[in-house]
Design a protein around this motif. Structure first.
Motif, PDB file in Angstrom:
ATOM      1  N   UNK A 195       0.820  -1.209   0.000  1.00 27.67           N
ATOM      2  CA  UNK A 195       0.000   0.000   0.000  1.00 27.67           C
ATOM      3  C   UNK A 195       0.856   1.262   0.000  1.00 27.67           C
ATOM      4  N   UNK A 196       1.951   1.233   0.735  1.00 26.05           N
ATOM      5  CA  UNK A 196       2.854   2.383   0.738  1.00 26.05           C
ATOM      6  C   UNK A 196       3.432   2.625  -0.653  1.00 26.05           C
ATOM      7  N   UNK A 197       3.783   1.544  -1.343  1.00 23.19           N
ATOM      8  CA  UNK A 197       4.300   1.678  -2.708  1.00 23.19           C
ATOM      9  C   UNK A 197       3.245   2.254  -3.637  1.00 23.19           C
ATOM     10  N   UNK A 198       2.001   1.792  -3.504  1.00 20.56           N
ATOM     11  CA  UNK A 198       0.923   2.297  -4.349  1.00 20.56           C
ATOM     12  C   UNK A 198       0.682   3.792  -4.115  1.00 20.56           C
ATOM     13  N   UNK A 199       0.740   4.223  -2.870  1.00 19.03           N
ATOM     14  CA  UNK A 199       0.551   5.644  -2.562  1.00 19.03           C
ATOM     15  C   UNK A 199       1.701   6.468  -3.128  1.00 19.03           C
ATOM     16  N   UNK A 200       2.925   5.950  -3.022  1.00 15.85           N
ATOM     17  CA  UNK A 200       4.067   6.658  -3.597  1.00 15.85           C
ATOM     18  C   UNK A 200       3.931   6.776  -5.112  1.00 15.85           C
ATOM     19  N   UNK A 201       3.416   5.730  -5.754  1.00 16.39           N
ATOM     20  CA  UNK A 201       3.191   5.785  -7.200  1.00 16.39           C
ATOM     21  C   UNK A 201       2.142   6.837  -7.556  1.00 16.39           C
ATOM     22  N   UNK A 202       1.074   6.899  -6.758  1.00 15.13           N
ATOM     23  CA  UNK A 202       0.053   7.917  -6.989  1.00 15.13           C
ATOM     24  C   UNK A 202       0.620   9.318  -6.795  1.00 15.13           C
ATOM     25  N   UNK A 203       1.423   9.471  -5.767  1.00 13.24           N
ATOM     26  CA  UNK A 203       2.063  10.768  -5.515  1.00 13.24           C
ATOM     27  C   UNK A 203       2.894  11.194  -6.720  1.00 13.24           C
ATOM     28  N   UNK A 204       3.654  10.253  -7.271  1.00 15.61           N
ATOM     29  CA  UNK A 204       4.466  10.563  -8.439  1.00 15.61           C
ATOM     30  C   UNK A 204       3.600  10.905  -9.655  1.00 15.61           C
ATOM     31  N   UNK A 205       2.504  10.155  -9.834  1.00 13.77           N
ATOM     32  CA  UNK A 205       1.599  10.428 -10.960  1.00 13.77           C
ATOM     33  C   UNK A 205       0.947  11.804 -10.827  1.00 13.77           C
ATOM     34  N   UNK A 206       0.542  12.152  -9.613  1.00 13.07           N
ATOM     35  CA  UNK A 206      -0.063  13.469  -9.391  1.00 13.07           C
ATOM     36  C   UNK A 206       0.936  14.586  -9.695  1.00 13.07           C
TER      37      UNK A 206
END
Length: 247
Positions: free
Chosen positions: A198-209
């Motif tokens: 989940x932490x990795x997924x949130x970091x990916x979303x942060x990068x996409x944003x």
């Protein structure tokens, strides 16, 4: 003797630790399923909005569309909405330089990102905490159970044959105690794995944003600022204005 017999016949302190671990397990899996579902929706909404954003639609039209349902926005659309709103407000202030408008629009969108990520991160630290303490709680239950076993073993007589008989009776108690450690690991392993995922997924979303913000700002500058910079520069020659005139 099956695992249920071991649980039922375990010492009361061991049973308490096991029930706490089972409660942690239920709580952990509930959070995991909910967060995975929420993050999947966030990823899908991001892709849908990016497809619409890059479809060639006019930015003002896209803003009006978002404005009509501004109370239901989230994700990339919310970031776009607050960014374009801030840009429009600053753009109407003729004394604002293009650098000021860019800077404040970026700050507004980064704030929106932080709010979005904070919402997505809800309860995820709880999973990490459960994954960290569950093995220790299981070990604590095991220690209590083994202490109880050896106290009972110490009550036997000194006769060797009697000790062997009592050992055969009490030995299952050790197995009952070790169940607590096994359950602790059963709770901890998926919790730690889920926390990392989940932490990795949130970091990916942060990068996409953040990538979306960079692209959005580039489009604003290319389509609008390049056309008005010359006008703003001429105005700045006649008026001694600084960034602090923009409120």
């Amino acid at each position: 003797m099956n695992i249920f017999d071991l649980l039922l016949e375990a010492d009361i302190l061991v049973q308490i630790s096991i029930f706490i671990l089972l409660g942690f397990s239920i709580l952990s899996w509930s959070v995991i399923f909910h967060r995975v579902f929420t993050l999947n929706i966030a990823h899908k909404k991001l892709k849908l909005f990016e497809n619409e954003f890059w479809s060639g639609i006019d930015l003002a039209s896209l803003y009006q569309k978002s404005l009509s349902r501004r109370n239901k926005l989230n994700g990339a659309e919310q970031i776009f909405y607050v960014g374009f709103k801030e840009f429009s407000k600053l753009y109407q202030m003729k004394r604002c330089s293009s650098e000021t408008i860019i800077s404040r629009t970026l700050d507004t969108m980064h704030t929106a990102i932080n709010i979005e990520l904070k919402t997505l991160e809800d309860y995820i630290p709880l999973i990490g905490t459960i994954g960290s303490i569950s093995p220790y709680l299981g070990l604590f239950g095991t220690v209590l159970g083994i202490m109880h076993v050896f106290v009972e073993l110490g009550k036997t007589t000194n006769n060797t044959a009697t000790q062997i008989i009592h050992l055969q009776i009490i030995a299952p108690g050790i197995a009952e105690s070790l169940i607590a450690t096994a359950i602790g690991l059963f709770v901890a392993i998926p919790s730690v794995m889920a926390f990392n995922y989940l932490t990795t997924q949130i970091n990916n979303l942060d990068q996409d944003y953040n990538n979306f913000i960079d692209e959005f700002i580039t489009i604003l500058y290319r389509q609008i600022f390049l056309n008005i910079d010359s006008v703003l520069n001429k105005e700045n020659k006649h008026e001694e204005t600084e960034n602090k005139t923009c409120y």
